[in-house]
Design a protein around this motif. Structure first.
Motif, short mmCIF file in Angstrom:
data_model
loop_
_atom_site.label_atom_id
_atom_site.label_comp_id
_atom_site.label_asym_id
_atom_site.label_seq_id
_atom_site.Cartn_x
_atom_site.Cartn_y
_atom_site.Cartn_z
N LEU A 244 0.82 -1.20 0.00
CA LEU A 244 0.00 0.00 0.00
C LEU A 244 0.86 1.26 0.00
CD1 LEU A 244 -2.72 -1.07 2.59
CD2 LEU A 244 -3.06 -0.75 0.13
N THR A 245 1.95 1.25 0.76
CA THR A 245 2.83 2.41 0.83
C THR A 245 3.56 2.63 -0.48
OG1 THR A 245 3.14 2.01 3.20
CG2 THR A 245 4.69 3.50 2.13
N ALA A 250 4.18 5.89 -5.45
CA ALA A 250 4.18 5.93 -6.92
C ALA A 250 3.08 6.84 -7.46
CB ALA A 250 4.01 4.52 -7.47
N ARG A 251 1.93 6.85 -6.76
CA ARG A 251 0.76 7.59 -7.26
C ARG A 251 0.79 9.07 -6.89
NH1 ARG A 251 -2.50 4.01 -5.71
NH2 ARG A 251 -3.16 4.89 -3.71
N HIS A 252 1.42 9.39 -5.76
CA HIS A 252 1.38 10.78 -5.27
C HIS A 252 2.80 11.33 -5.18
CE1 HIS A 252 -2.91 10.49 -4.24
NE2 HIS A 252 -2.63 9.29 -3.78
N THR A 253 3.21 12.02 -6.22
CA THR A 253 4.55 12.60 -6.21
C THR A 253 4.66 13.75 -5.22
OG1 THR A 253 3.90 14.04 -8.06
CG2 THR A 253 4.98 11.95 -8.61
N ASP A 254 3.49 14.28 -4.81
CA ASP A 254 3.48 15.38 -3.82
C ASP A 254 3.26 14.86 -2.40
OD1 ASP A 254 0.83 14.61 -4.05
OD2 ASP A 254 0.04 16.66 -3.95
N LEU A 255 3.46 13.56 -2.16
CA LEU A 255 3.27 13.00 -0.82
C LEU A 255 4.35 13.56 0.10
CD1 LEU A 255 1.52 10.89 0.76
CD2 LEU A 255 3.39 9.28 0.39
#
Length: 347
Positions: A244-245, A250-255
């Motif tokens: 999940l992490t 990968a999905r949220h470059t602004d994480l």
């Protein structure tokens, strides 16, 4: 210089001599039974205060042949905090045996309400009390209520079911723990914009839900530059949480941050370090374990919100045996505090 003599504990016989009354009269006064004149009660109470007499509860139980047996219903699996809690319950069992109380540890899947409720429903009638990691679920609440109706004292441990007939909750203030995590997150990120992930074990566990609520409450009101993503459930499993992490990264470059309000932290550490963003993403987790300590020292983890499993195990045992013995409890002693650990103040 003479050696200090050890203090001798006053007995009922000492109180009787000091008050000038019979042992039977002292027994009646100390145990709040009727049939003693007010003047005599006052003399006995004055002697009790002067001598510092305290009843030896364990000796009284021994004299009556009275024992208590308690079940501690703890999660199955390899959750490090729950492993630490189990070890502390085992240590508490050694102390409790001296108080004429005995503990059996039962391991069940607390994430499954049917399994947990079934375990509570099928408990042996030999138990006078139960401490349980509770799911706030209708069937689990009903099972707790049935135990209470049978005269079995139920203490919820770590995670609560407050609308049930449980006797007492032993654990931290979880909304406050979530708010604390959000304040740390906002301050660590110091005005940076972006998203923050929240990873729970299960939203059926009230402690995880309350932590998430408190976290979102502060993040949304005081740090509008940070957007909390929808909570995801890792079921406190490291493999699942790692997957999940990795998907989040990968999905949220602004994480910008990750708040784990459950367990599965080894999976988060693996994913952060594999991504090369371990020092970039602020990560706040719960419970000081051998693994979270390592991640904090390494710099992958930024802060730990902790509860003391030893205090919780002892508190649950104290509450149960006090209830069964008709003794009072000290609210201050049983309050479980929230600890905050950074790399600089690790014990």
């Amino acid at each position: 210089m003479t050696a200090t003599q050890p203090a001798v504990r006053a007995t009922l016989e000492d109180v009787a001599r000091a008050a000038g009354v019979s042992l039977a009269t002292v027994d009646r006064v100390v145990n709040r039974r009727e049939g003693v004149r007010a003047k005599t009660v006052a003399r006995v109470e004055a002697a009790v205060a002067k001598l510092g007499y305290r009843a030896d509860i364990a000796a009284a139980r021994l004299a009556r042949g009275q024992t208590f047996r308690f079940a501690f219903v703890l999660p199955a699996g390899s959750n490090s905090f729950m492993t630490n809690l189990t070890e502390q319950v085992q240590r508490t069992a050694d102390w409790l045996a001296g108080q004429r109380g005995f503990i059996d540890i039962l391991r069940v899947d607390v994430f499954d309400p049917d399994v947990l409720a079934g375990a509570l429903e099928n408990l042996s009638p030999a138990y006078q009390g139960v401490a349980v990691i509770a799911l706030d679920h209708p069937r689990v609440r009903a099972a707790i209520d049935e135990l209470a109706a049978r005269g079995v004292a139920v203490v919820t441990l770590v995670s609560d079911a407050p609308s049930s007939r449980r006797l007492h909750y032993v654990g931290i203030d979880n909304p406050a723990a979530g708010r604390t995590a959000a304040t740390l997150m906002g301050r660590f990120l110091a005005g940076r914009d972006g998203t923050v992930a929240v990873i729970a074990g299960s939203l059926a566990l009230r402690d995880h839900t309350e932590r998430q609520f408190g976290f979102n409450q502060i993040l949304s009101s005081e740090y509008p530059n940070l957007l909390a993503l929808p909570v995801i459930e890792g079921r406190d499993d490291s493999k699942r949480t790692r997957e999940l992490t990795a998907a989040l990264l990968a999905r949220h470059t602004d994480l910008r941050g990750i708040y784990c309000c459950g367990a599965g932290n080894r999976g988060i550490a693996d994913a952060l370090e594999a991504s090369g963003r371990g020092r970039e993403v602020v990560w706040i987790a719960h419970e000081l374990t051998q693994y979270t300590r390592r991640f904090l020292v390494r710099g992958t983890l930024d802060a730990i919100i902790n509860q003391d499993p030893g205090h919780e195990a002892r508190s649950a045992a104290r509450v149960l045996i006090a209830h069964c013995s008709g003794e009072p409890i000290s609210s201050d002693q049983e309050r479980i505090r929230i600890d905050i650990f950074l790399r600089d103040n690790l014990p």
